[in-house]
Design an enzyme around this catalytic site. Structure first.
Site, PDB file in Angstrom:
ATOM      1  N   ASP A   1       0.823  -1.214   0.000  1.00 29.69           N
ATOM      2  CA  ASP A   1       0.000   0.000   0.000  1.00 29.69           C
ATOM      3  C   ASP A   1       0.859   1.267   0.000  1.00 29.69           C
ATOM      4  OD1 ASP A   1      -2.310   1.455   0.022  1.00 29.69           O
ATOM      5  OD2 ASP A   1      -2.786   1.114   2.126  1.00 29.69           O
TER       6      ASP A   1
ATOM      7  N   HIS B   1       3.226   3.115  -8.635  1.00 26.55           N
ATOM      8  CA  HIS B   1       3.126   1.679  -8.926  1.00 26.55           C
ATOM      9  C   HIS B   1       4.422   1.197  -9.609  1.00 26.55           C
ATOM     10  CE1 HIS B   1      -0.982   1.940  -7.719  1.00 26.55           C
ATOM     11  NE2 HIS B   1      -1.418   2.545  -8.804  1.00 26.55           N
TER      12      HIS B   1
ATOM     13  N   LEU C   1      11.236 -20.544  -3.888  1.00 25.24           N
ATOM     14  CA  LEU C   1      10.087 -19.718  -3.468  1.00 25.24           C
ATOM     15  C   LEU C   1       8.942 -19.775  -4.489  1.00 25.24           C
ATOM     16  CD1 LEU C   1       9.273 -17.289  -1.430  1.00 25.24           C
ATOM     17  CD2 LEU C   1       9.867 -15.831  -3.376  1.00 25.24           C
TER      18      LEU C   1
ATOM     19  N   GLU D   1     -11.743  -4.919  -5.998  1.00 31.39           N
ATOM     20  CA  GLU D   1     -12.272  -3.561  -5.834  1.00 31.39           C
ATOM     21  C   GLU D   1     -11.479  -2.537  -6.646  1.00 31.39           C
ATOM     22  OE1 GLU D   1     -11.684  -5.721  -3.239  1.00 31.39           O
ATOM     23  OE2 GLU D   1     -13.798  -6.151  -2.821  1.00 31.39           O
TER      24      GLU D   1
ATOM     25  N   ARG E   1      -5.840  -2.387   8.021  1.00 34.82           N
ATOM     26  CA  ARG E   1      -7.030  -3.062   7.492  1.00 34.82           C
ATOM     27  C   ARG E   1      -6.587  -4.293   6.728  1.00 34.82           C
ATOM     28  NH1 ARG E   1      -8.086   2.089   5.874  1.00 34.82           N
ATOM     29  NH2 ARG E   1      -7.145   1.798   3.834  1.00 34.82           N
ATOM     30  N   LEU E   2      -7.523  -5.247   6.623  1.00 37.64           N
ATOM     31  CA  LEU E   2      -7.235  -6.445   5.837  1.00 37.64           C
ATOM     32  C   LEU E   2      -7.672  -6.263   4.380  1.00 37.64           C
ATOM     33  CD1 LEU E   2      -5.831  -9.042   6.382  1.00 37.64           C
ATOM     34  CD2 LEU E   2      -7.925  -9.993   7.329  1.00 37.64           C
TER      35      LEU E   2
HETATM   36  C1  FPP Z   1      -1.949   0.168  -3.441  1.00 38.35           C
HETATM   37  O1  FPP Z   1      -1.444   1.483  -3.396  1.00 38.35           O
HETATM   38  C2  FPP Z   1      -1.307  -0.580  -4.515  1.00 38.35           C
HETATM   39  C3  FPP Z   1      -1.948  -1.091  -5.598  1.00 38.35           C
HETATM   40  C4  FPP Z   1      -3.394  -0.947  -5.804  1.00 38.35           C
HETATM   41  C5  FPP Z   1      -1.230  -1.807  -6.671  1.00 38.35           C
HETATM   42  C6  FPP Z   1       0.032  -2.494  -6.281  1.00 38.35           C
HETATM   43  C7  FPP Z   1       0.821  -2.742  -7.503  1.00 38.35           C
HETATM   44  C8  FPP Z   1       2.162  -2.703  -7.609  1.00 38.35           C
HETATM   45  C9  FPP Z   1       3.089  -2.530  -6.490  1.00 38.35           C
HETATM   46  C10 FPP Z   1       2.788  -2.844  -8.949  1.00 38.35           C
HETATM   47  C11 FPP Z   1       2.376  -4.053  -9.684  1.00 38.35           C
HETATM   48  C12 FPP Z   1       2.822  -5.277  -9.006  1.00 38.35           C
HETATM   49  C13 FPP Z   1       3.277  -6.350  -9.640  1.00 38.35           C
HETATM   50  C14 FPP Z   1       3.638  -7.555  -8.863  1.00 38.35           C
HETATM   51  C15 FPP Z   1       3.455  -6.400 -11.087  1.00 38.35           C
HETATM   52  P1  FPP Z   1      -2.438   2.708  -3.617  1.00 38.35           P
HETATM   53  O2  FPP Z   1      -2.398   3.056  -5.062  1.00 38.35           O
HETATM   54  O3  FPP Z   1      -3.784   2.375  -3.083  1.00 38.35           O
HETATM   55  O4  FPP Z   1      -1.737   3.813  -2.758  1.00 38.35           O
HETATM   56  P2  FPP Z   1      -2.421   4.986  -1.902  1.00 38.35           P
HETATM   57  O5  FPP Z   1      -3.184   4.333  -0.792  1.00 38.35           O
HETATM   58  O6  FPP Z   1      -1.267   5.800  -1.432  1.00 38.35           O
HETATM   59  O7  FPP Z   1      -3.313   5.733  -2.840  1.00 38.35           O
END
Ligand code: FPP
Length: 264
Positions: free
Chosen positions: A42, A60, A154, A90, A217-218
């Site tokens: 997150d 990301h 792994l 979601e 949160r989960l």
């Molecule tokens: C949550 O942060 C993260 C995501 C919804 C996507 C996670 C994806 C990656 C780390 C890249 C792709 C991964 C792989 C394995 C290819 P957020 O966008 O909700 O952050 P915020 O809460 O600060 O808005």
């Protein structure tokens, strides 16, 4: 003792440890490492914003470096599984441009990381409603899973279009189908047999769940499997999460007294 541990891990990780990493690594007890670690990655959006980027996708993209470093470290530590919450059920309601950019990032990851996965003996699998993914992503996912299928180290489990409630409902539907086909009866359905109907039961329940960015949160992640999982909440945002942070989370896990409802 510390020296022999270092000798085993360092050649696999290639880059030399910093003094801080060295100290943290030496403090780890190799006998009580978690088998399965799950991570809610997150804070990518906040990371992008804090760096002055208008688009969340920069966060990301930066998060991929954390994914690589944590995967490599988990493989070198000989953990058995790492489940990463990469895209939730979601998340589809996010702006279309962000969803498309995330899928493009995933596509690139699935192709570009193959040498890295092979070198680290990592097998890639995925959990979730994979039929929701674009055709090109499904194809790349199947291809990378197939190429890495014989790797024995792994297991990297990407949770994609994943929601734990949906996963549980899918398992219930399967149980009903099996009951209709006479393959199982009501008495045979126990927590143990039910768990076998979830995605990738062979990975076992996560011992440790890490969530970055301080949120507690989960978020519909592994609701069934996390019944006795230890949670470690890290304040750092995911793109800033690096090997020392992973070592610290493992140390925190090792300080916990896991009783699984019993007494010591
Ligand atoms: C949550 O942060 C993260 C995501 C919804 C996507 C996670 C994806 C990656 C780390 C890249 C792709 C991964 C792989 C394995 C290819 P957020 O966008 O909700 O952050 P915020 O809460 O600060 O808005």
């Amino acid at each position: 003792m510390g020296v022999s541990k270092e000798n085993k891990l360092q050649p696999i990780l290639r880059e030399p440890f910093t003094a801080e990493e060295e100290q943290l690594f030496r403090a780890l007890d190799p006998r009580t490492l978690p088998r399965h670690v799950a991570i809610i990655m997150d804070g990518n959006g906040r990371w992008a914003k804090s760096r002055g980027f208008a688009e969340r996708i920069f966060g990301h993209r930066a998060g991929i470096d954390s994914v690589r470093e944590v995967t490599r470290t988990a493989a070198a530590l000989r953990l058995s599984a790492l489940t990463l919450y990469a895209f939730s059920k979601e998340n589809w309601v996010r702006p279309r441009a962000e969803v498309e950019a995330l899928m493009a990032l995933l596509d690139r990851f699935l192709v570009d990381e193959i040498p890295e996965l092979m070198e680290n003996n990592v097998k890639l699998v995925a959990s979730g409603e994979l039929d929701d993914l674009p055709e090109s992503t499904r194809r790349r996912l199947a291809d990378t899973a197939e190429r890495t299928a014989n790797n024995s180290g792994l297991v990297l489990n990407l949770a994609l279009s994943y929601g734990a409630r949906s996963e549980i409902v899918r398992a219930v539907r399967r149980a009903i189908e099996m009951a209709k086909a006479g393959e199982i009866n009501g008495e045979e359905l126990t927590p143990e047999t039910f768990a076998q109907l979830l995605d990738h039961p062979e990975l076992g329940d996560p011992d440790l769940l890490i969530r970055t960015s301080g949120e507690m949160r989960l978020s519909n992640f592994l609701l069934w499997q996390a019944a006795y999982t230890e949670f470690v909440i890290v304040q750092k945002l995911w793109p800033d999460f690096r090997r020392p942070d992973f070592f610290r989370a493992l140390l925190e896990f090792q300080s916990r007294d896991r009783r699984f409802g019993g007494v010591r």
